[in-house]
Scaffold this active site. Sequence first.
Site, mmCIF file in Angstrom:
data_model
loop_
_atom_site.group_PDB
_atom_site.id
_atom_site.type_symbol
_atom_site.label_atom_id
_atom_site.label_comp_id
_atom_site.label_asym_id
_atom_site.label_seq_id
_atom_site.Cartn_x
_atom_site.Cartn_y
_atom_site.Cartn_z
ATOM 1 C CB THR A 168 -0.906 0.010 1.247
ATOM 2 O OG1 THR A 168 -1.575 1.272 1.345
ATOM 3 C CG2 THR A 168 -0.102 -0.182 2.522
ATOM 4 C CG ASP A 169 -1.116 4.919 -1.052
ATOM 5 O OD1 ASP A 169 -1.679 4.295 -0.132
ATOM 6 O OD2 ASP A 169 -1.724 5.738 -1.772
ATOM 7 C CD GLU A 170 -3.399 3.715 4.428
ATOM 8 O OE1 GLU A 170 -3.261 3.905 5.658
ATOM 9 O OE2 GLU A 170 -4.459 3.306 3.937
ATOM 10 C CE1 TYR A 195 -3.150 -2.363 5.682
ATOM 11 C CE2 TYR A 195 -3.359 -0.013 5.238
ATOM 12 C CZ TYR A 195 -3.255 -1.314 4.783
ATOM 13 O OH TYR A 195 -3.231 -1.568 3.435
ATOM 14 C CE LYS A 224 0.173 -4.646 2.990
ATOM 15 N NZ LYS A 224 -0.057 -6.029 2.477
#
Length: 352
Positions: free
Chosen positions: A132-134, A158, A162
């Site tokens: 994810t870009d997060e 979260y 990741k």
Amino acid sequence: MRTLLVTGGAGFIGTNFVYYWLKKYPEDRVIVLDALTYAGNLDNLTEAHRNEKFEFVHGNILDQGLVEDLLTRNNIDTIVHFAAESHVDRSISGPDAFIQTNIVGTHSLLKAAKKIWLDKGPKTHRFHHVSTDEVYGTLKPDDPPFAETTPYAPNSPYAASKAGSDHLVRAYHETYGLDVTTSNCSNNYGPFQFPEKLIPLMITNILNNRPIPVYGDGMQIRDWLYVDDHNLGVDLILKHGQVGETYNIGGNNEQVNLDIVKLVCAVMDDLFASQKDLSQRFPKAPPVTGRPCAELITHVTDRAGHDRRYAINAEKISAQLGYKPQYSFKEGIRKTTAWYLDREPWWTNLIL
């Protein structure tokens, strides 16, 4: 011909990937491994079960022995790893499950892949990890979009889980020579998305005349990607991506959250005005009584650690692999809205 193990294939993106792959590559076998937690739904794969090239296995990525058996017995050469806990709000209230699934679970898969694909004699293989870009944190209004070289700065449990899994995947390539690729994607939307996420939450709340919650001022910015454009990116990486590399998959589509809410409301207003049968099917929806859907917008307290802006620089995958999103945002929203309108039993069972 390939044999793919798709982890989390009964979830939102995994389900769409399964249908994408079976349609585009009918000669390949696709085996889904899914624990069927709250966001995994076996009903998602009803159509896939009719395909003789498809198989579903109910199991957990934490079960290393099961994964090893699947890899060996089915001569699997490709793992596409979607399985993850992914809802930021849930990670704030209960981070343990995110650490267990996203970090420990990914490590379990990597150990199984190393044992079967490397330790017992090298075999042609690929481990593709979907992230994810997060993991990159947040951007200021004038900051350039996230690139593959952007330092990691996760702000939620979260995102941190990741990021940890991304590092493990890289380490297994650098240390053991496992053939891996990683993709970091922007916010996905489309069919089969669990109704707790922003776009399906808006659609289903409108149809049930429930408030549409908007965090804070609603001016958070995200890059949005229709789910099959994400699958196209993964496809190109599997076919042509360089082993050991990371590719950002984005939609070149930065949108303000509040603007997205207003767009979905406008689309729903138009649909109810043009399709009279919707009033009978969804009598609670505001347009039935002549009210605009936007009246349901309700601002709520912003969540802790809420990143202000995400944006993806997808130049690498575009330049090297020829990636280009196929769906405009408005087209994707209309396709998504139509899907939820046509599948009321699917989402009704999930929100009760």
